[in-house]
Scaffold this active site. Structure first.
Site, PDB file in Angstrom:
ATOM      1  N   PHE A   1      55.732  23.952  30.364  1.00  0.00           N
ATOM      2  CA  PHE A   1      56.903  23.811  31.234  1.00  0.00           C
ATOM      3  C   PHE A   1      57.982  24.774  30.752  1.00  0.00           C
ATOM      4  CE2 PHE A   1      60.607  21.189  32.845  1.00  0.00           C
ATOM      5  CZ  PHE A   1      60.306  21.335  34.194  1.00  0.00           C
TER       6      PHE A   1
ATOM      7  N   THR B   1      50.779  28.260  29.066  1.00  0.00           N
ATOM      8  CA  THR B   1      51.270  28.202  27.679  1.00  0.00           C
ATOM      9  C   THR B   1      51.353  29.634  27.142  1.00  0.00           C
ATOM     10  OG1 THR B   1      49.052  27.957  26.723  1.00  0.00           O
ATOM     11  CG2 THR B   1      50.213  25.922  27.308  1.00  0.00           C
TER      12      THR B   1
ATOM     13  N   LYS C   1      47.196  35.384  29.491  1.00  0.00           N
ATOM     14  CA  LYS C   1      46.176  36.407  29.226  1.00  0.00           C
ATOM     15  C   LYS C   1      45.247  36.036  28.075  1.00  0.00           C
ATOM     16  CE  LYS C   1      49.695  39.197  28.810  1.00  0.00           C
ATOM     17  NZ  LYS C   1      50.724  38.550  29.609  1.00  0.00           N
TER      18      LYS C   1
ATOM     19  N   GLU D   1      45.422  35.323  38.808  1.00  0.00           N
ATOM     20  CA  GLU D   1      46.155  36.457  39.404  1.00  0.00           C
ATOM     21  C   GLU D   1      47.407  36.826  38.620  1.00  0.00           C
ATOM     22  OE1 GLU D   1      45.924  39.331  41.244  1.00  0.00           O
ATOM     23  OE2 GLU D   1      44.974  38.061  42.745  1.00  0.00           O
TER      24      GLU D   1
ATOM     25  N   GLY E   1      51.670  40.796  37.298  1.00  0.00           N
ATOM     26  CA  GLY E   1      52.524  39.775  37.927  1.00  0.00           C
ATOM     27  C   GLY E   1      52.200  39.463  39.371  1.00  0.00           C
TER      28      GLY E   1
ATOM     29  N   GLY F   1      67.000  40.964  28.683  1.00  0.00           N
ATOM     30  CA  GLY F   1      65.912  39.981  28.767  1.00  0.00           C
ATOM     31  C   GLY F   1      64.624  40.569  29.334  1.00  0.00           C
TER      32      GLY F   1
ATOM     33  N   GLU G   1      61.063  41.197  24.882  1.00  0.00           N
ATOM     34  CA  GLU G   1      61.190  40.153  23.853  1.00  0.00           C
ATOM     35  C   GLU G   1      61.939  40.735  22.653  1.00  0.00           C
ATOM     36  OE1 GLU G   1      59.923  37.059  24.131  1.00  0.00           O
ATOM     37  OE2 GLU G   1      59.221  37.565  26.139  1.00  0.00           O
TER      38      GLU G   1
ATOM     39  N   LYS H   1      45.635  43.545  29.431  1.00  0.00           N
ATOM     40  CA  LYS H   1      45.413  43.610  30.880  1.00  0.00           C
ATOM     41  C   LYS H   1      44.243  44.527  31.211  1.00  0.00           C
ATOM     42  CE  LYS H   1      50.190  42.376  31.616  1.00  0.00           C
ATOM     43  NZ  LYS H   1      51.566  42.857  31.602  1.00  0.00           N
TER      44      LYS H   1
HETATM   45  N1  LIG Z   1      57.332  34.886  32.079  1.00  0.00           N
HETATM   46  C1  LIG Z   1      56.707  35.800  32.802  1.00  0.00           C
HETATM   47  O1  LIG Z   1      57.315  36.589  33.525  1.00  0.00           O
HETATM   48  C2  LIG Z   1      55.210  35.878  32.770  1.00  0.00           C
HETATM   49  C3  LIG Z   1      54.545  36.734  33.664  1.00  0.00           C
HETATM   50  C4  LIG Z   1      53.144  36.766  33.663  1.00  0.00           C
HETATM   51  C5  LIG Z   1      52.447  35.992  32.774  1.00  0.00           C
HETATM   52  N2  LIG Z   1      53.111  35.189  31.886  1.00  0.00           N
HETATM   53  C6  LIG Z   1      52.337  34.374  30.955  1.00  0.00           C
HETATM   54  O2  LIG Z   1      52.390  33.018  31.387  1.00  0.00           O
HETATM   55  C7  LIG Z   1      52.393  32.132  30.252  1.00  0.00           C
HETATM   56  C8  LIG Z   1      53.641  31.273  30.286  1.00  0.00           C
HETATM   57  O3  LIG Z   1      54.757  32.120  30.236  1.00  0.00           O
HETATM   58  P1  LIG Z   1      56.243  31.555  30.148  1.00  0.00           P
HETATM   59  O4  LIG Z   1      57.134  32.737  30.279  1.00  0.00           O
HETATM   60  O5  LIG Z   1      56.387  30.406  31.054  1.00  0.00           O
HETATM   61  O6  LIG Z   1      56.264  31.041  28.640  1.00  0.00           O
HETATM   62  P2  LIG Z   1      57.364  30.096  27.946  1.00  0.00           P
HETATM   63  O7  LIG Z   1      58.628  30.148  28.720  1.00  0.00           O
HETATM   64  O8  LIG Z   1      57.346  30.459  26.505  1.00  0.00           O
HETATM   65  O9  LIG Z   1      56.764  28.606  28.117  1.00  0.00           O
HETATM   66  C9  LIG Z   1      55.600  28.206  27.488  1.00  0.00           C
HETATM   67  C10 LIG Z   1      55.455  26.713  27.653  1.00  0.00           C
HETATM   68  O10 LIG Z   1      54.222  26.333  27.009  1.00  0.00           O
HETATM   69  C11 LIG Z   1      54.493  25.184  26.205  1.00  0.00           C
HETATM   70  N3  LIG Z   1      53.550  25.062  25.099  1.00  0.00           N
HETATM   71  C12 LIG Z   1      53.474  25.790  23.955  1.00  0.00           C
HETATM   72  N4  LIG Z   1      52.477  25.334  23.176  1.00  0.00           N
HETATM   73  C13 LIG Z   1      51.940  24.275  23.826  1.00  0.00           C
HETATM   74  C14 LIG Z   1      50.916  23.353  23.522  1.00  0.00           C
HETATM   75  N5  LIG Z   1      50.224  23.440  22.404  1.00  0.00           N
HETATM   76  N6  LIG Z   1      50.637  22.372  24.433  1.00  0.00           N
HETATM   77  C15 LIG Z   1      51.346  22.278  25.594  1.00  0.00           C
HETATM   78  N7  LIG Z   1      52.341  23.129  25.932  1.00  0.00           N
HETATM   79  C16 LIG Z   1      52.625  24.107  25.063  1.00  0.00           C
HETATM   80  C17 LIG Z   1      55.899  25.380  25.715  1.00  0.00           C
HETATM   81  O11 LIG Z   1      56.386  24.134  25.264  1.00  0.00           O
HETATM   82  P3  LIG Z   1      57.813  23.979  24.523  1.00  0.00           P
HETATM   83  O12 LIG Z   1      58.825  24.163  25.617  1.00  0.00           O
HETATM   84  O13 LIG Z   1      57.758  22.587  23.992  1.00  0.00           O
HETATM   85  O14 LIG Z   1      57.841  25.045  23.475  1.00  0.00           O
HETATM   86  C18 LIG Z   1      56.559  25.888  26.989  1.00  0.00           C
HETATM   87  O15 LIG Z   1      56.900  24.797  27.812  1.00  0.00           O
HETATM   88  C19 LIG Z   1      52.326  33.030  29.019  1.00  0.00           C
HETATM   89  O16 LIG Z   1      51.011  33.121  28.583  1.00  0.00           O
HETATM   90  C20 LIG Z   1      52.840  34.379  29.530  1.00  0.00           C
HETATM   91  O17 LIG Z   1      52.291  35.455  28.801  1.00  0.00           O
HETATM   92  C21 LIG Z   1      54.469  35.095  31.876  1.00  0.00           C
END
Ligand SMILES: NC(=O)c1ccc[n+]([C@@H]2O[C@H](COP(=O)([O-])OP(=O)(O)OC[C@H]3O[C@@H](n4cnc5c(N)ncnc54)[C@H](OP(=O)(O)O)[C@@H]3O)[C@@H](O)[C@H]2O)c1
Length: 333
Positions: A8, A91, A120, A144, A149, A202, A205, A220
């Site tokens: 989340f 996650t 990924k 996807e 993205g 932002g 990272e 990718k």
């Molecule tokens: N953000 C983007 O634009 C984007 C685009 C494409 C792909 N992605 C990919 O999509 C995924 C999610 O991205 P995000 O940006 O949403 O990441 P994020 O904001 O860091 O959120 C990750 C979530 O996963 C939870 N988590 C971590 N370890 C866990 C576990 N062991 N069990 C259950 N939940 C767990 C975290 O919980 P806590 O809140 O408790 O830490 C957090 O709620 C990543 O793999 C990322 O590479 C992201």
């Protein structure tokens, strides 16, 4: 259909909003669709009657939802007991071992739960194992959002290029490096300053090495090669050069000859991520945080897709994968 959201964070939260905003479109496909569980690293929410998406979209922490929260419990327990039909896995990406997502996805598929993921890591580590597992258990596995993205690259090939053979793929697969290179190219900024700006906005990272050293783009490349070109490749098979060595001098020389320098991922006889000279009028030559994917196939010859590779727009890819699963399950019922 009952759905779980594992993770989340940025994606999980945006997806809840999208489910709420698009509830009428979703109900047209499946009027019984409900989200019955949402988890993060510290516990999960579970209500078999369905969680209130309006309430969920306004909370920052799952604990704030109130009832239905199970503190300190693992997502594995939620997957095991939920009897869900679909799991969205979002996650963090860990390319070393694909965890924690890999364990969650294995568990779901083994339990007959279809999976949509934006992560990924599990696919880089175990693409063929997971696709076989999905097939064996009669489930969908869609991803996807993992590459470029919002650009629907996998859906395009799966649906619209079914008779084509993909011969070569090249692309700008990382928006952060494209932003940095664009600032250096158009505004003559130094690498360090452009990186600092990307971090402040932002776009990158704090630990930028994942982007600037080409690791994210290489992940990718691995997923594209395995999914679209029937390869069986690993992260170690990609030759990687990042953008730290790109100088102002190199960029202005490129500019004088009507080229730009872009970090390009290529899947050909070899797999590579490296800075390349790209003619300024080539369809791949997009700027800012945009991504672009150039496909070469036996029949269609050349197709280029351009769009946003990360951020808010990624929810389009995840939501569309969910709708694809709903449609397929409805058809099969
Ligand atoms: N953000 C983007 O634009 C984007 C685009 C494409 C792909 N992605 C990919 O999509 C995924 C999610 O991205 P995000 O940006 O949403 O990441 P994020 O904001 O860091 O959120 C990750 C979530 O996963 C939870 N988590 C971590 N370890 C866990 C576990 N062991 N069990 C259950 N939940 C767990 C975290 O919980 P806590 O809140 O408790 O830490 C957090 O709620 C990543 O793999 C990322 O590479 C992201």
């Amino acid at each position: 259909m009952k759905a779980l959201i594992i993770g989340f964070g940025f994606i999980g939260r945006d997806l809840v909003k999208a489910f709420y905003e698009k509830k009428d479109a979703i109900r047209k496909i499946d009027r019984d669709f409900k989200v019955i569980g949402v988890s993060h690293s510290k516990g999960y929410l579970h209500n078999d009657e369905g969680l209130d998406l309006q309430r969920l979209q306004h909370i920052k922490n799952l604990e704030d939802y109130g009832s239905s929260y199970h503190a300190g419990e693992s997502s594995l327990g939620l997957i095991e007991k939920s009897e869900a039909d679909l799991m969205v896995e979002a996650t963090p990406t860990r390319i070393k071992d694909g965890e924690p997502g890999l364990t969650f996805i294995r568990k779901a598929l083994n339990s007959g739960i279809s999976v949509v993921t934006s992560n990924k890591g599990p696919l880089v580590v175990a693409f063929h194992e997971l696709t076989r597992l999905a097939e064996k258990n009669g489930c969908e596995l869609l991803y996807e959002g993992t590459v470029a993205g919002a650009i629907p690259i996998f859906s395009l090939v799966r649906e619209c290029l079914q008779g084509d053979r993909v011969l070569r793929i090249s692309g700008i697969l990382n928006g952060t490096t494209n932003y940095i290179l664009s600032r250096m190219y158009f505004d003559e900024m130094s690498f360090e300053l452009a990186l600092k700006e990307a971090q402040e906005r932002g776009i990158s990272e704090r630990d930028s090495s994942y982007d600037v050293d080409g690791i994210d783009a290489a992940c990718k490349v691995v997923i594209l090669a395995n999914a679209l070109m029937n390869r069986n490749v690993k992260f170690e098979d990609v030759e990687i050069t990042g953008i730290r060595g790109i100088t102002q001098e190199a960029l202005s020389l490129a500019k004088k000859s009507n080229f730009a320098i872009k970090l390009i991922g290529t899947i050909d006889s070899t797999l590579e991520v490296a800075p390349k000279l790209v003619p300024i009028n080539h369809p791949l030559c997009v700027h800012g945080t945009l991504n672009a994917v150039h496909l070469e196939t036996d029949l269609a010859k050349e197709i280029t897709l351009v769009g946003y590779g990360a951020g808010r727009e990624t929810v389009s890819a995840v939501l569309n994968d969910v709708l694809t699963v709903l449609r397929k399950k409805k058809k099969a019922a």
